[in-house]
Design an enzyme around this catalytic site. Structure first.
Site, mmCIF file in Angstrom:
data_model
loop_
_atom_site.group_PDB
_atom_site.id
_atom_site.type_symbol
_atom_site.label_atom_id
_atom_site.label_comp_id
_atom_site.label_asym_id
_atom_site.label_seq_id
_atom_site.Cartn_x
_atom_site.Cartn_y
_atom_site.Cartn_z
ATOM 1 C CB THR A 12 -0.930 -0.022 1.241
ATOM 2 O OG1 THR A 12 -1.823 -1.117 1.092
ATOM 3 C CG2 THR A 12 -1.728 1.247 1.375
ATOM 4 C CB SER A 55 2.590 -7.965 1.040
ATOM 5 O OG SER A 55 1.487 -7.853 1.886
ATOM 6 C CB THR A 86 0.357 -3.894 6.123
ATOM 7 O OG1 THR A 86 -0.845 -3.904 5.364
ATOM 8 C CG2 THR A 86 0.920 -2.492 6.189
ATOM 9 C CG ASP A 87 -2.567 -7.490 3.327
ATOM 10 O OD1 ASP A 87 -2.914 -6.744 4.258
ATOM 11 O OD2 ASP A 87 -3.136 -7.512 2.227
HETATM 12 N N1 ASP Z 1 -2.837 -5.382 0.443
HETATM 13 C C1 ASP Z 1 -1.744 -4.539 0.768
HETATM 14 C C2 ASP Z 1 -0.460 -5.343 0.773
HETATM 15 O O1 ASP Z 1 -0.193 -6.037 1.718
HETATM 16 C C3 ASP Z 1 -1.944 -3.941 2.096
HETATM 17 C C4 ASP Z 1 -0.813 -3.080 2.529
HETATM 18 O O2 ASP Z 1 0.232 -2.998 1.966
HETATM 19 O O3 ASP Z 1 -1.000 -2.445 3.536
HETATM 20 O O4 ASP Z 1 0.285 -5.231 -0.156
#
Ligand code: ASP
Length: 324
Positions: A12, A55, A86-87
């Protein structure tokens, strides 16, 4: 000033909303970072545009390749910062923590808000991560995760919320430090470190989550697909429905490691309950109890251990000796 390499992998932090396509990867993040004025007052920074993927697309092999890249690149730098979605951040950071050989600071960071959101957390997190990577006290602490002005260890950190900027927590333990405006402050040390220096992973390790009333079909499925180990996120102290016991016995008899973690958020699994399917009973059958480690991290650790040692008995001994 310290020399810091920022390795971009996506997430993200490198995404923007675009028309009605929702939030998607954008090439603009690398450009933004190379011109981010506040960074140059913190460290000499190089930016490596390595990947730009969400991710959920990151596999254990991609995590491992990233770790090898960090070990190679960090020779020429004082520290490395990795930006990541973050995932699965807690998984990549943890696998890197296990397999990296460097003692220099390696700091993961991310963002909960994408490029066009109000109240962006990404730029602040990047500055915090670079400050932590530049700090002499960050040496020899293993892989760190900096989010929302807090410093966490890769081993303990989890994403605890789907949307809030304070989503990253070290459940039961708390952060090891803070990124304050005037200085980076460590307020506890990492007593517990572990490494598995391996040249490869063996990814034939499965993870199954216990739910009320389940049967052993996923265990049988793992056995049929030639798993080397099956991690089960059991209830509470490490207990399961007795309906799983015959399949667990069959897996153990087939020399598959059965490792019991807990789906409960904090605390250790223990050989406490002696009823059929209880932790003491499973332990007596030959299942391994994984201490306070969460299932997703146990899975990665077993991949690293099998990649290094190949043999289930050796993996069992190394796994057990590294538990707290
Ligand atoms: N879906 C995103 C990922 O993990 C969420 C994020 O980066 O916060 O790439």
């Amino acid at each position: 000033m310290n020399n810091i390499l920022i390795i971009l992998t996506g997430g993200t932090i490198a995404m923007k909303a675009s028309g009605n396509t929702g939030v998607v990867p954008s090439p603009e993040f690398a450009v933004f970072l190379r011109q981010f004025p506040q960074l140059s007052s913190v460290a000499h920074v190089d930016v490596m545009d390595y990947l730009n993927v969400p991710s959920p697309y990151i596999s254990p092999q991609m995590m491992f390749d990233l770790a090898k890249l960090i070990d190679l690149k960090i020779i020429d730098y004082d520290g490395v910062v990795v930006t990541h979605g973050t995932d699965t951040l807690e998984e990549t950071a943890y696998l890197c923590d296990l397999v990296l050989t460097t003692r220099k600071p390696v700091v993961f960071t991310a963002a909960m808000r994408s490029g066009n959101d109000i109240g962006l957390d990404g730029p602040r997190n990047i500055i915090g991560a670079v400050r932590v990577a530049s700090h002499h006290d960050s040496m020899d602490k293993g892989v760190l995760v900096v989010m929302n002005d807090e410093i966490h260890t890769a081993r303990d950190v989890v994403k605890s919320d789907t949307g809030k900027v304070d989503a990253f927590i070290s459940m039961g333990y708390g952060p090891i430090g803070n990124v304050d405006p005037d200085m980076v402050v460590y307020h506890r040390s990492t007593l517990y470190r572990e490494s598995v220096w391996t040249d490869q992973l063996d990814t034939r390790v499965d993870l199954i989550k216990a739910v009320a009333g389940m049967n052993g079909k996923y265990i049988r499925c793992s056995m049929e697909s030639a798993a080397l180990a099956i991690v089960i996120e059991a209830f509470g102290r490490g207990n399961l429905p007795k309906s799983l016991v015959p399949d667990i016995e069959a897996a153990i008899a087939a020399n598959i490691l059965v490792v019991i973690a807990s789906r409960t958020y904090t605390g250790r699994v223990l050989p406490e309950y002696g009823y059929e399917g209880g932790g003491k009973h499973l332990h007596g059958l030959g299942a391994i109890l994984a201490g306070d480690m969460k299932g997703v991290k146990v899975r990665l650790k077993l991949m690293a251990l099998f990649g290094k040692y190949h043999d289930a008995d050796v993996v069992r001994r190394f796994f057990l000796q590294s538990l707290n």
